[in-house]
Every structure is written in structure tokens, then in C-alpha cells.
Design an enzyme around this catalytic site. Structure first.
Site, PDB file in Angstrom:
ATOM      1  N   ASP A  18      44.541 -10.742 -12.295  1.00 14.54           N
ATOM      2  CA  ASP A  18      44.501 -10.939 -13.747  1.00 14.54           C
ATOM      3  C   ASP A  18      45.323 -12.286 -13.972  1.00 14.54           C
ATOM      4  O   ASP A  18      46.193 -12.538 -14.958  1.00 14.54           O
ATOM      5  CB  ASP A  18      45.529 -10.024 -14.367  1.00 14.54           C
ATOM      6  CG  ASP A  18      44.888  -8.534 -14.219  1.00 14.54           C
ATOM      7  OD1 ASP A  18      43.840  -8.324 -13.598  1.00 14.54           O
ATOM      8  OD2 ASP A  18      45.885  -7.743 -14.092  1.00 14.54           O
ATOM      9  N   ASN A 164      35.480   3.229 -21.343  1.00  8.09           N
ATOM     10  CA  ASN A 164      36.941   3.218 -21.298  1.00  8.09           C
ATOM     11  C   ASN A 164      37.261   2.233 -22.277  1.00  8.09           C
ATOM     12  O   ASN A 164      38.405   2.452 -22.757  1.00  8.09           O
ATOM     13  CB  ASN A 164      37.281   2.534 -19.798  1.00  8.09           C
ATOM     14  CG  ASN A 164      37.009   3.450 -18.788  1.00  8.09           C
ATOM     15  OD1 ASN A 164      36.221   4.519 -18.804  1.00  8.09           O
ATOM     16  ND2 ASN A 164      37.942   3.677 -18.013  1.00  8.09           N
ATOM     17  N   GLU A 201      36.645  -5.746 -20.742  1.00  8.91           N
ATOM     18  CA  GLU A 201      38.170  -5.893 -20.506  1.00  8.91           C
ATOM     19  C   GLU A 201      38.291  -7.387 -20.285  1.00  8.91           C
ATOM     20  O   GLU A 201      37.247  -8.229 -20.064  1.00  8.91           O
ATOM     21  CB  GLU A 201      38.835  -5.068 -19.749  1.00  8.91           C
ATOM     22  CG  GLU A 201      38.550  -5.207 -18.272  1.00  8.91           C
ATOM     23  CD  GLU A 201      39.190  -4.197 -17.329  1.00  8.91           C
ATOM     24  OE1 GLU A 201      39.802  -3.161 -17.843  1.00  8.91           O
ATOM     25  OE2 GLU A 201      39.516  -4.404 -16.125  1.00  8.91           O
ATOM     26  N   HIS A 265      38.418 -10.760 -14.272  1.00  7.73           N
ATOM     27  CA  HIS A 265      39.701 -11.121 -15.214  1.00  7.73           C
ATOM     28  C   HIS A 265      40.002 -12.532 -15.115  1.00  7.73           C
ATOM     29  O   HIS A 265      41.069 -12.793 -14.807  1.00  7.73           O
ATOM     30  CB  HIS A 265      40.741 -10.162 -14.958  1.00  7.73           C
ATOM     31  CG  HIS A 265      41.593 -10.247 -16.089  1.00  7.73           C
ATOM     32  ND1 HIS A 265      42.136  -8.919 -16.640  1.00  7.73           N
ATOM     33  CD2 HIS A 265      42.520 -10.811 -16.558  1.00  7.73           C
ATOM     34  CE1 HIS A 265      42.832  -8.826 -17.590  1.00  7.73           C
ATOM     35  NE2 HIS A 265      43.050 -10.257 -17.879  1.00  7.73           N
ATOM     36  N   ARG A 299      43.922  -8.342  -4.798  1.00 11.37           N
ATOM     37  CA  ARG A 299      43.092  -9.178  -5.498  1.00 11.37           C
ATOM     38  C   ARG A 299      44.099 -10.364  -5.658  1.00 11.37           C
ATOM     39  O   ARG A 299      44.950 -10.533  -6.308  1.00 11.37           O
ATOM     40  CB  ARG A 299      43.100  -8.405  -6.939  1.00 11.37           C
ATOM     41  CG  ARG A 299      42.237  -7.143  -6.833  1.00 11.37           C
ATOM     42  CD  ARG A 299      41.878  -6.622  -8.112  1.00 11.37           C
ATOM     43  NE  ARG A 299      43.549  -5.823  -8.754  1.00 11.37           N
ATOM     44  CZ  ARG A 299      43.588  -5.531  -9.982  1.00 11.37           C
ATOM     45  NH1 ARG A 299      42.191  -5.715 -10.902  1.00 11.37           N
ATOM     46  NH2 ARG A 299      44.505  -4.766 -10.363  1.00 11.37           N
TER      47      ARG A 299
END
Length: 325
Positions: A18, A164, A201, A265, A299
Site C-alpha cells: 500500500d 466487500n 479499494e 494499491h 508485497r
């Protein structure tokens, strides 16, 4: 001379999901991201993008011992608004799921009004939860200014909508308070948005060529994770969902040939030349994940320049291969 992706080491920063990079007026790049332990917020800075890889992180805030901000600190973003620093992040009071099978995150804001946001943890004050009309799972807030108005964009679960999380936008009264009712801009509906989990998201906004482009991440956080996009004219009412065009295909996704899986992200910054746009995102180089992908730490933060098509839309290309030695 144009800037190419080969000028940057990738991954730039390992085990940072992120990622958010902001180039400030002081000439520094500021970086923050989720840390693997999900227990604190840190910032690092450097005069160059490459320098962020070796910059020492400074912790600016730590999770509470108990209560609403005590678990799973996710996706901080650093913003500079009207001469003050703000960090948006999501946090939960528990690691347990709610009755909808969701994590229990809500969105929060902290502020620093001194010039150096890394000077001390004591310089950061809490504004508490950024409340929305729905008291439900919410996360990944970002903000942007358009025509003198501050807008807030985030992801949230609507119990009445399958999936979600959806994407919402609202005008802000101040950096920690909504002024208008949320408007839904997008919900997971295409196949590439609903692999394993139906997710929209991680919104990010860039303003170019007379339009606002809003990218977001979709599907599960494994190799299915990818980036979609919405756009709106810069002279339109951004709170009217009819003014946003949603693209029916992902604009950035896994590249099996180079073993780049689940890019997403993202955020945007600009290169050292102050002209070349840079895509910032996280990615893995394997698919054999043990257990929940969310708790796999690998990640990694990557960056790469991108160009613009003749019609004014961004061309992100493909995730660049790893090139570190």
C-alpha cells in the site's frame, strides 16, 4: 531526455504494501506504507526516489493498547493540506471478523502542524475516526483538491450490496470531517473485480489533460489483484456519479511472463524532472502463498514511469520486472 523504468531499482522498498509517495515543496520525497506487523505508521524521505530505498524510517504513530485504533493499522497516506500534514489510515479494534465476515476497520486521521513531519511522535495529534453515515468496514482513504474544494475518496462495505467494498466520494468540511453525504462511484461488477473477493479499494487520483483519473484496486490480494479506473471531466460535478466513466477492463494487471503478480494499491508521484509521471504500487513475484495473502509480507513497493495516450488517458504498460542485483 525521457526517464525510463530501467533508471529505478525494482522493487524499490521490500515488504512495504500500500505504498504512498508524495513529493513536497521542500524537494523531498516522503514515503509511507503498511508495515508487515500492521502496528505503527512510519515515514521516510529522500531527495530522490532511489534514495527512499536507503532512507531511515521514522515512526510517527503507534497503535493503541486497546480500543478502536489497536489492531491492523493499514494503508497510511501522507497529505499536506493548508500548511499542515495529515495522515489517513485504517485501523480496527480487533482481528476478528464481523457478522458480515468482514474485518472491522474504520478510517482515522492524525495531524502535524510543524514543518518537519518526522521530527517527533509528539507532534502528531489524533482527530479520531472520520465518520460516514454507514458504520461499517471502511478503509483506504485519499483526498484531492478540485476547484478549491477538498474531496475525500474511500472504500466501504454497504451491507445491502454484495461484495466487500465499494468506492465513495464526498466533499470535506475540513481534513477530518465530511461535509456532504457520500456518493457511490463504483462497486465490483466485472469478472476481474470479483475474483475470490468482490473488491473495489485503494483509490488514487491524478489530474491531467482536463480530466480526473481515479484508479483503484480490485479482486483478492493474490495474483488476481489488479487496477481499474474511472475518469471525469475537470469541469463536471464530481459528486454526480453520472459524470464518472468506468473502464470495463483493468488498466494494470499481473504479467505472468515476468512473474509480476497482483500489482495494486497504487499512488502517483512525479519523477526528479518534475515532469514524468510515476506509478507507485506493490507487487509480488510468486503465487505460492501460504495461508492468507494478507499476512504474506512480500508485497514490495515498485515504481515506474508511465506515459499518456493520444486520447489523454494514462498508459501504465505492464509491471516492470525485478531488476535488483
Amino acid at each position: 531526455m525521457s526517464i525510463s523504468s530501467s533508471q529505478y531499482i525494482n522493487p524499490l522498498i521490500v515488504q512495504r504494501a500500500d505504498p504512498y509517495i508524495y513529493k513536497h515543496t521542500d524537494g523531498y520525497y516522503y514515503f509511507t506504507a503498511s508495515v508487515p506487523a500492521y502496528n505503527l505508521i512510519e515515514i521516510r524521505r529522500a531527495k530522490t526516489l532511489a534514495g527512499l530505498a536507503h532512507a531511515a524510517p521514522q515512526t510517527i504513530w503507534r497503535k493503541h493498547e486497546s480500543g478502536d485504533m489497536s489492531q491492523l493499522i493499514w494503508a497510511p497516506e501522507l497529505h499536506y493540506i493548508d500548511g499542515k500534514w495529515f495522515v489517513y489510515f485504517a485501523a480496527s479494534k480487533t482481528t476478528e471478523f464481523d457478522r458480515n465476515g468482514m474485518f472491522q476497520h474504520r478510517m482515522f486521521c492524525i495531524e502535524c502542524d510543524v514543518a518537519d513531519p518526522m521530527a517527533s511522535e509528539e507532534n502528531w495529534v489524533e482527530h479520531g475516526q472520520i465518520k460516514t453515515p454507514m458504520d461499517s468496514f471502511s478503509l483506504d482513504a485519499t483526498c484531492f483538491e478540485a476547484q478549491g474544494i477538498l474531496y475525500y475518496v474511500w472504500a466501504q462495505k454497504d451491507p445491502d450490496i454484495k461484495g466487500n467494498s465499494n468506492l465513495y466520494i464526498a466533499e470535506m468540511e475540513n481534513p477530518w470531517t465530511l461535509k456532504t453525504d457520500p456518493v457511490m462511484l463504483s462497486k465490483p461488477e466485472y469478472d476481474w473485480e470479483t475474483h475470490i473477493f468482490a473488491v473495489n479499494e485503494g483509490p488514487a487520483v491524478i489530474h491531467r489533460n482536463g480530466r480526473y483519473f481515479l484508479t483503484y484496486s480490485a479482486s483478492a490480494t493474490d495474483e488476481n489483484y489488479c487496477i481499474g479506473m474511472l475518469s471525469a471531466s475537470d469541469n463536471s460535478d464530481l459528486l454526480d456519479p453520472a459524470n464518472w466513466t468506468k473502464y470495463d477492463k483493468p488498466v494494470f494487471q499481473s504479467d505472468l511472463a515476468t512473474h509480476q503478480y497482483g500489482p495494486g494499491h497504487n499512488s502517483f508521484t512525479v519523477a526528479e524532472d518534475n515532469q514524468t509521471d510515476i506509478l507507485v504500487y506493490h507487487c509480488r513475484n510468486y503465487t505460492d502463498i501460504k495461508g492468507d495473502p494478507l499476512y504474506d509480507p512480500n508485497r514490495h513497493t515498485k515504481i515506474q514511469p508511465f506515459t499518456w495516450n493520444a486520447d489523454g488517458t494514462p498508459n501504465f504498460g505492464k509491471p516492470v520486472p525485478y531488476n535488483y542485483q
